[in-house]
Design a protein around this motif. Structure first.
Motif, short mmCIF file in Angstrom:
data_model
loop_
_atom_site.label_atom_id
_atom_site.label_comp_id
_atom_site.label_asym_id
_atom_site.label_seq_id
_atom_site.Cartn_x
_atom_site.Cartn_y
_atom_site.Cartn_z
N PRO A 36 0.90 -1.17 0.08
CA PRO A 36 0.06 0.03 -0.13
C PRO A 36 0.96 1.29 0.07
O PRO A 36 0.47 2.20 -0.78
CB PRO A 36 -0.96 -0.08 1.26
N ALA A 37 1.96 1.25 0.72
CA ALA A 37 2.60 2.40 0.88
C ALA A 37 3.49 2.54 -0.56
O ALA A 37 3.67 3.76 -0.97
CB ALA A 37 3.78 2.42 1.94
N ARG A 38 3.73 1.48 -1.03
CA ARG A 38 4.65 1.70 -2.42
C ARG A 38 3.34 1.97 -3.52
O ARG A 38 3.95 3.24 -4.37
CB ARG A 38 5.05 0.33 -2.86
N SER A 39 2.25 1.67 -3.66
CA SER A 39 1.43 2.25 -4.73
C SER A 39 1.05 3.62 -4.31
O SER A 39 0.90 4.53 -5.11
CB SER A 39 -0.09 1.58 -4.40
N ARG A 110 -8.11 4.77 -9.28
CA ARG A 110 -7.29 3.43 -9.34
C ARG A 110 -6.85 3.19 -7.98
O ARG A 110 -6.64 1.99 -7.47
CB ARG A 110 -6.66 3.40 -10.63
N GLY A 111 -6.07 4.15 -7.49
CA GLY A 111 -5.20 3.99 -6.18
C GLY A 111 -6.29 3.64 -5.07
O GLY A 111 -5.95 2.78 -4.30
N ILE A 112 -7.24 4.25 -5.02
CA ILE A 112 -8.20 4.06 -3.83
C ILE A 112 -8.58 2.58 -4.20
O ILE A 112 -8.53 1.89 -2.97
CB ILE A 112 -9.45 4.92 -4.25
N HIS A 113 -9.02 2.36 -5.20
CA HIS A 113 -9.69 0.67 -5.60
C HIS A 113 -8.67 -0.18 -4.90
O HIS A 113 -8.67 -1.20 -4.57
CB HIS A 113 -9.88 0.64 -6.91
N GLU A 114 -7.13 -0.04 -5.69
CA GLU A 114 -6.26 -1.12 -5.46
C GLU A 114 -6.00 -1.21 -3.83
O GLU A 114 -5.83 -2.39 -3.30
CB GLU A 114 -4.88 -0.48 -6.09
N ILE A 115 -6.11 -0.10 -3.24
CA ILE A 115 -5.60 -0.41 -1.87
C ILE A 115 -6.67 -0.77 -0.84
O ILE A 115 -6.74 -1.69 -0.12
CB ILE A 115 -4.98 0.90 -1.31
N GLN A 116 -7.95 0.08 -1.09
CA GLN A 116 -8.99 -0.11 -0.08
C GLN A 116 -9.78 -1.42 -0.47
O GLN A 116 -10.59 -1.96 0.70
CB GLN A 116 -10.09 1.06 -0.43
N ASP A 117 -10.06 -1.50 -1.76
CA ASP A 117 -10.89 -2.69 -1.94
C ASP A 117 -9.96 -3.97 -2.18
O ASP A 117 -10.69 -5.08 -2.74
CB ASP A 117 -11.71 -2.27 -3.17
N ALA A 118 -8.68 -3.95 -1.84
CA ALA A 118 -8.04 -5.51 -1.90
C ALA A 118 -8.80 -6.58 -1.14
O ALA A 118 -9.16 -6.29 0.02
CB ALA A 118 -6.56 -5.03 -1.60
N PRO A 119 -8.91 -7.51 -1.70
CA PRO A 119 -9.66 -8.80 -1.13
C PRO A 119 -8.63 -9.40 0.02
O PRO A 119 -7.44 -9.30 -0.44
CB PRO A 119 -10.02 -9.61 -2.21
#
Lengths: 339, 557
Positions: A36-39, A110-119
């Motif tokens: 997450p910190a890297r994205s 895209r960033g929000i989705h990648e981090i926040q919605d990660a399964p």
């Protein structure tokens, strides 16, 4: 040019961060150790480049116009051409910013989705983090472990992917969990569970602290995350799962603990003490700090903490215990055995 | 009011006993006197808020400093924020609006003079109530005095369990009372602008100053209401057993955040739009050109007014809203940058091709443009939600909003002081002291707030009374503190300039800047009734038409 400026900014920040050799782990947001910190870092490079370019262009226009159109004494008495506006120019500087906004928004979404919605993967480690005034409680429901202030999580690399998912709760006021190199911050709010995840790829100690003002000692609500190798983590879990060992030589100290107000707030597994208001002390000596990172876990500091908590952390909710010197020494002796 | 109360400096004032003078000022309903009262009142609180921040900065000078206790530190940042927003920025801007709007639209007073006085005294009482907490906040509990819950006063920290005594009550009541004052002033501004314009002044000919303050007043009406409602709910929670914000009993701490920020974010625009208004008057006059794109400037302001009502939850990206809500507030926040950018471009367009005179008001305006640009760009960074998860609640965000409030609002205000002081007092502010003030403040500002971004990037959270050594924050904080003291020195120069110029300043005359709006046709200071004869206008720049009969604006509009 803007890219170079961004690179320069990173260098400056990193140089300042590296200037102090005594640093215990970095809190630099540009030195990520986890996905997450890297994205966030990748998004921030894009954003800094775009905003840097805008800054360069607009401030160049501004500087040009104030140097080019300054009043000269020769023309002081006449007025310049009176221009009222231009539809074409207005359109241009409306449409271009709109396009920039669209680009930034797409990257952000895209960033929000990648981090926040990660399964959450099935093998993820789950930890319940409970914010208290002014310390952190960690409960590992899958492992039956309870500890405080120093979070232990396993390494998660390509060979052993095992991310950690934190469920964030609060026992009193709002707090915020922030270890900059592992992930962005997320608040701990009473009656409003939140989630935060991290998958650190290197072992080590990573520090952070409460970021949401929570009362008098918000500043000393520090936290540290120990990222262990898979074997090291398994070993730590085994240690933590054991009940406290009751050594005969510290029976006096144990009795002091069990017969004073200590047990109203603190738990020690295998004894009558089952308070939830303060940190679990079953394996107190496995932690390197006390008072949520305010002091190192040494016998002197423990003694001082019991005698007068305000000396270490003014306004903390731990009361001064008013014990006699012999009781205090016995109690510290007992606590010293809680490994 | 007695019509003989013309206060020309060193003139008739001295002939009256001071009790009479005081009585006249206390009972006045004259928009100019109330404007000046607002401004003086705000200056007093500016000094108080400034002292509080100096205490904060001394404490943070190095790690593990022990200058004040955590309790005192927490009170200081709470009082600093509350004071600066509610009792400095709002009253000083209302003061300028009160003073200038009737003069600019050719009216003899505000629409409701008595309401005007009532609003001022409510606001003034609110400020006194807040500061009385230092004496009364302790209550029967001996539980600390001034409020220490932060200027957002997030629930449940304000619940009685966490905030015993009366300090939070003083905070709540002070904001409630001054909020009613703000609503009164907003109604007054709207009514004045819509109903009291002089003959010929259509809405499309109104100075941008009046337009922008109209938008500001509309926003105040909308956003003070939820704030007042939230304060009442908090009082119900604290004293009548309510559970609006009590999470232990099924209430919601997040509800308070929504209530607060639906006020709190538009509030930033309530403060900055009047500063846009100053810029839109000062930049054209010192560039010797009309404002570039007047209709677009109006449209952009109205657009900002509406869009800014839908961005509040960007203060709450770390609160754990779902990803759709986060995305929505990201796009609205970025969208507000478009009309704001248009305004910056239009000011540059105004300067382009002009003959720029670098008098003190213009220096402050140019610095405003530069700093507001940076503030806007860091704002865009904060709107990128994942980036915000790192930056929010850190010193980066503190640096960002001080860039808006000090670099933007305060610089614009200083420009306005230098520009309109001659109108209010009849005397010019000293230009040499003005340059000193400008350069000192500029250096101090950049030393403080440029550097302050970096500890945020290095993980330093806001509102901590001390910090650990070895994180690379020490040197940076020391520089920030030094900058704060340079700014304080600049403020002293400014206050000295205000006082000394009042007695010894160069006589200003009616129109020292060769400007174009109606207030410069009145005498300096204006007579109680403003204009002997109500003016009639035919364009946006009535005084340009008078001065250039061969080439009047009215030909083009």
């Amino acid at each position: 040019m803007a890219l170079r400026a961004v690179a320069f900014l990173f260098c400056c920040v990193n140089a300042v961060a590296a200037a102090d050799p005594s640093a215990v782990g970095s809190t630099n947001i540009f030195a990520p150790e986890s996905t997450p910190a890297r994205s966030i870092l990748h998004l921030s490079i894009l954003v800094l480049t775009v905003t840097g370019t805008i800054f360069a262009v607009v401030s160049a226009l501004l500087v040009y116009s104030i140097s080019k159109f300054r009043a000269r004494s020769a023309s002081a008495n006449s007025e310049p051409a009176q221009v009222y506006g231009s539809t074409q120019i207005e359109l241009a500087w409306t449409i271009i910013p709109i396009l920039i906004v669209v680009v930034l928004f797409v990257a952000t979404a895209r960033g929000i989705h990648e981090i926040q919605d990660a399964p959450m993967p099935a093998n993820a480690l789950q930890v319940i983090v409970i914010g208290h005034q002014f310390w952190w409680e960690y409960r590992y429901p899958q492992l039956g472990v309870v500890t405080a202030n120093e979070l232990h999580i396993p390494l998660s690399n390509t060979a052993h992917p095992r991310p950690t998912f934190l469920q964030l709760l609060s026992a009193d006021t709002d707090h915020s969990f922030w270890v900059p190199v592992l992930a962005g911050k997320t608040d701990l709010i009473p009656n409003h569970p939140n989630r935060l995840w991290m998958d650190p790829q290197h072992t080590g100690i990573f520090v952070g602290q409460c970021a949401q003002y929570c009362g008098t000692q918000h500043a000393k609500m520090l936290l540290r995350v120990s990222v262990d190798s898979p074997e090291g983590f398994a070993e730590w879990v085994r240690e933590q799962q054991r009940p406290a060992i009751a050594e005969e030589r510290v029976a006096v100290g144990k009795r002091v603990f069990e017969t004073t107000a200590c047990i109203n707030c603190h738990s020690i597994k295998g004894t009558v003490a089952n308070g939830r208001f303060g940190p679990d002390l079953t394996h107190l000596m496995s932690r390197t700090t006390i008072a949520a990172g305010a002091a190192l876990n040494t016998p002197e500091n423990l003694r001082l903490w019991i005698e007068n908590p305000d000396a270490i952390k003014r306004g903390s909710l731990m009361p001064a215990m008013q014990l006699s010197k012999s009781d205090r020494d016995a109690l510290v002796g007992y606590l010293e055995t809680l490994r | 009011m007695s019509s003989s109360a013309i206060t020309s400096p060193g003139g008739q004032v001295e002939e009256k006993p001071w009790v009479d003078v005081l009585h006249e000022w206390v009972t006045t309903v004259d928009h100019k006197r109330l404007g000046i009262l607002y401004i003086l009142y705000a200056l007093v609180f500016l000094v108080l808020g400034g002292i509080e921040v100096l205490i904060i900065r001394i404490q943070l000078m190095h790690s593990h400093n022990d200058f004040v206790s955590p309790q005192v530190f927490n009170r200081m940042f709470t009082m600093h924020g509350t004071t600066m927003i509610f009792f400095v920025a709002m009253p000083v801007l209302f003061g300028f609006a009160n003073y200038l709007i009737p003069l600019m639209i050719g009216a003899r007073d505000m629409a409701f003079p008595r309401l005007n006085a009532f609003s001022f005294w409510l606001s003034a009482f609110g400020g006194l109530l807040l500061y009385f907490s230092f004496l009364g906040g302790s209550g029967l509990y001996g539980a600390g005095n001034a409020p220490d819950v932060g200027w957002w006063a997030y629930a449940p920290l304000t619940a009685r369990a966490f905030s015993p005594g009366h300090s939070s009550d003083y905070w709540t009541l002070a904001l409630l009372v001054s909020g009613f004052g703000s609503i009164g002033t907003a109604i007054n501004i709207i009514a004045t602008v819509l109903c009291l314009r002089c003959p010929g002044m259509k809405l499309t000919r109104m100075p941008l100053f009046a337009w922008l303050n109209l938008v500001m007043a509309g926003m105040v009406l909308i956003v003070i209401t939820p704030l007042s409602a939230a304060q009442i709910m908090l009082l119900i929670d604290r004293y009548l057993g309510g559970h609006f914000f009590d999470a232990q009993a099924g209430g919601s701490a997040v509800l308070w955040m929504h209530f607060f920020w639906i006020f709190g974010h538009p509030e930033v625009y309530v403060l900055i739009i009047p500063c846009f208004a100053f810029m839109s008057e000062i930049i054209p006059v010192f560039s010797r050109k009309p404002i570039f794109g007047y209709p677009v400037m109006v449209a952009a302001t109205v657009c900002i007014g509406f869009v800014s009502l839908s961005v509040w939850a960007h203060h709450m990206f770390t609160v754990g809203m779902n990803s759709y809500a986060n995305s929505f507030f990201a796009i609205t926040t970025m969208a507000v940058g478009v009309p704001t950018g248009i305004k910056i471009f239009n000011w540059i367009g105004t300067m382009w091709g002009g003959r720029i005179q670098f008098k003190t008001p213009m220096l402050f305006s140019i610095a405003f443009l530069f700093q507001f640009l940076i503030a806007g760009l860091t704002g865009i960074m904060l709107a990128c939600v994942p980036f915000d998860w790192q930056l929010s609640l850190s010193y980066f965000v503190v640096a960002h909003f001080h860039y808006v409030i000090v670099g933007g609002i305060l610089f614009a205000l200083f420009g306005a002081f230098y520009y309109w002081y001659p109108k209010m007092t009849g005397r010019m502010l000293n230009e040499r002291l003005g340059k000193w003030h400008f350069w000192l403040f500029l250096i101090g500002f950049h030393l403080t707030f440029d550097v302050m971004h970096i500890p945020g990037l290095l993980g330093m959270p806001r509102r901590i009374y001390t910090y650990e050594p070895g994180r690379g924050w020490d040197t940076l904080n020391l520089i920030v503190t030094i900058g704060a003291f340079i700014q304080a020195a600049a403020i002293l120069v400014f206050v000295w300039n205000l006082i000394s110029s009042y007695f010894n300043g160069e006589k200003a005359g009616n129109d020292p800047w060769d400007a174009w709006t109606l207030e410069w046709s009145a005498s300096s200071p204006p007579l109680p009734y403003n204009f002997a004869k109500v003016p009639v206008v035919a364009s946006r720049r009535p005084l340009w038409d008078l001065k250039h009969p061969e080439d009047p604006d009215s030909q083009y509009e």
